[in-house]
Each structure stands twice: as structure tokens, then as C-alpha cells.
Design an enzyme around this catalytic site. Structure first.
Site, PDB file in Angstrom:
ATOM      1  N   GLU A 128       0.845  -1.197   0.000  1.00 53.80           N
ATOM      2  CA  GLU A 128       0.000   0.000   0.000  1.00 53.80           C
ATOM      3  C   GLU A 128       0.873   1.238   0.000  1.00 53.80           C
ATOM      4  O   GLU A 128       1.775   1.394   0.829  1.00 53.80           O
ATOM      5  CB  GLU A 128      -0.955   0.044   1.191  1.00 53.80           C
ATOM      6  CG  GLU A 128      -1.819   1.303   1.172  1.00 53.80           C
ATOM      7  CD  GLU A 128      -3.077   1.232   2.015  1.00 53.80           C
ATOM      8  OE1 GLU A 128      -3.604   2.290   2.361  1.00 53.80           O
ATOM      9  OE2 GLU A 128      -3.530   0.118   2.313  1.00 53.80           O
TER      10      GLU A 128
ATOM     11  N   ASP B 158      10.013   7.300   0.009  1.00 46.73           N
ATOM     12  CA  ASP B 158       9.287   7.677  -1.197  1.00 46.73           C
ATOM     13  C   ASP B 158       8.897   6.391  -1.933  1.00 46.73           C
ATOM     14  O   ASP B 158       9.757   5.638  -2.388  1.00 46.73           O
ATOM     15  CB  ASP B 158      10.185   8.552  -2.074  1.00 46.73           C
ATOM     16  CG  ASP B 158       9.541   8.947  -3.396  1.00 46.73           C
ATOM     17  OD1 ASP B 158       8.410   8.521  -3.676  1.00 46.73           O
ATOM     18  OD2 ASP B 158      10.177   9.697  -4.162  1.00 46.73           O
TER      19      ASP B 158
ATOM     20  N   ASP C 118      -2.916  12.367  -2.170  1.00 42.67           N
ATOM     21  CA  ASP C 118      -3.076  13.824  -2.202  1.00 42.67           C
ATOM     22  C   ASP C 118      -3.568  14.238  -3.584  1.00 42.67           C
ATOM     23  O   ASP C 118      -2.919  13.944  -4.586  1.00 42.67           O
ATOM     24  CB  ASP C 118      -1.734  14.484  -1.898  1.00 42.67           C
ATOM     25  CG  ASP C 118      -1.858  15.973  -1.592  1.00 42.67           C
ATOM     26  OD1 ASP C 118      -2.754  16.621  -2.167  1.00 42.67           O
ATOM     27  OD2 ASP C 118      -1.071  16.476  -0.777  1.00 42.67           O
TER      28      ASP C 118
END
Length: 233
Positions: free
Chosen positions: A63, A115, A138
């Protein structure tokens, strides 16, 4: 990490901005006591040995950006026959998930703070994953920031490399414009992924995806959630 264009390095565009909130005392404890057990310190460029990480060769679900981790912990608890790997950059969310792992007594969930795009590019072997999840990334709603959105043709290419044939990529968003862009990008990669709902369509919300407080709040504000579920060809 830097990209190189015309021989000149330029900083890669990130899909996130680190806004580090203060850790609670419990989250501080989670990093000191639980991270050594459930956290994964990764050296960029070194492929992960997932079987060694989990101590078995069960299928692995990754995930991207798990937020506070509660829904990921719930899925891992419901499905102990699969291994789960969560990647998040924000320390409070990582700390919260570590505490959830402890509270639920989970043995099939590990956590990375990095990241995710870099991990997909350099840390995951081809075809190593059963599925990848991207829930409520986002949306970067301002037009000038759309280039920061994580779902891009580049990401789809990385996903196609790491997800095994027949595996699943599942995204969800409550921003209509972002959902449309996701659909366009993913349907545009029809040679790599098949839209399980049919070209141009969103999937019904699957029962296995927990209904989060974030999602419930969005629905109250009139932001219906779009699920996009694609199968690797």
C-alpha cells in the site's frame, strides 16, 4: 533523488510535501521499541528480499501512502494468508500504524518510511507483488500542482513491472477530477492493465476495503468515492 535532462541534474517532482507534526509519547515509543521489529530500513538501489522480510513466501500486497494505517492494519488482520507492506513518509502516521500492529498482534505487516515511487523503481523485483493499493492520495487540486499527482503514466509503468500477471492495482479517490484523470491514465495503458469494471467505468466499492473516517467525512461533504480496480495482463 535527481533526474538528468540534457546532462544537467534536476530535482525530481515529489507527490508529497513533508509536513511533520509532533509525535505523541506513544508514537515516540513506537519508533524506539516497535520499529526495530516491524519497520524496514531500506538502502536505495537494493532490491528487497520479501520472503526473508516476512519469513515466508506468501503473496505480498503493497500500500502506497497509508495515512494513519488503520485501514491497512484492518485488512492485514482480516487476511492473514497474505503479507502486507505499507509505505508512508509522514512519521506520525508511521508511528500510529506501528501501534496498531502491536495492538492487533499482527505478524504479516511491515512498514517502510520512504518515497514509494523510489521503492517501486529500485526496491521491488519484477512480478514480486500480488497487488498494489493507492487509497486517497493527495489530490493536489490546484491546476499548477497537478504535475505532483502520483498517479501518472510513469507510475503505471512501474506498477506493471512489479505486479505479477493477474495481480491487481486498486486506487480510490474522492476528488472527481482526479478520478477522471486516473481513469484516463489507466485505461490508456490497456496493453498493461485491464479495467475490471470495463473501459471508462469505475468499480463498485469492494467489501474488503474498509470504510475510513476520511471517506465518511468526504461523503458527508458531497465527495463520492471512486474505486478503480485494474488487473495486470
Amino acid at each position: 533523488m535527481e533526474d538528468v535532462t540534457d546532462g544537467h541534474p534536476r530535482r525530481a517532482i515529489r507527490s508529497f510535501v513533508l509536513r511533520e507534526g509532533r509525535l505523541t509519547a506513544a508514537q515516540e515509543r513506537a519508533f524506539s521499541e516497535l520499529w526495530p521489529r516491524f519497520g524496514l530500513d531500506w538502502t536505495p538501489g537494493a532490491p528487497l528480499d520479501l520472503a526473508a522480510l516476512f519469513g515466508n513466501d506468501r503473496p505480498v500486497v503493497l500500500e502506497i501512502g497509508f495515512g494513519n494505517g488503520e485501514s491497512l492494519a484492518e485488512m492485514a488482520e482480516r487476511d492473514p494468508e497474505r503479507n502486507w507492506l505499507g509505505i508512508e513518509v509522514h512519521r506520525p502516521g508511521v508511528g500510529h500504524l506501528l501501534l496498531e500492529i502491536e495492538r492487533r498482534g499482527l505478524t504479516n505487516l511491515r512498514v517502510m518510511r520512504h518515497d514509494a515511487v523510489e521503492v517501486l523503481r529500485e526496491g521491488i523485483e519484477p512480478g514480486a507483488l500480488e497487488a498494489v493499493q493507492l487509497f486517497f492520495p493527495d489530490p493536489w487540486p490546484k491546476k499548477r500542482h497537478h504535475k505532483r499527482r502520483i498517479l501518472s503514466p510513469e507510475l503505471v509503468g512501474l506498477l506493471a513491472r512489479v505486479i505479477r500477471p493477474g495481480g491487481i492495482f486498486h486506487a480510490a479517490t474522492d476528488w472527481a477530477h482526479y478520478a477522471e484523470q486516473m481513469l484516463e491514465v489507466l485505461d490508456g495503458a490497456a496493453d498493461l492493465f485491464e479495467n475490471t469494471a470495463g473501459t471508462g467505468a469505475y468499480a463498485p466499492r469492494p467489501a474488503f476495503r474498509p470504510l475510513t473516517k476520511f471517506e465518511q467525512r468526504g461523503e458527508r461533504l458531497g465527495h463520492p468515492v471512486a474505486d478503480l480496480i485494474y488487473r495486470r495482463r
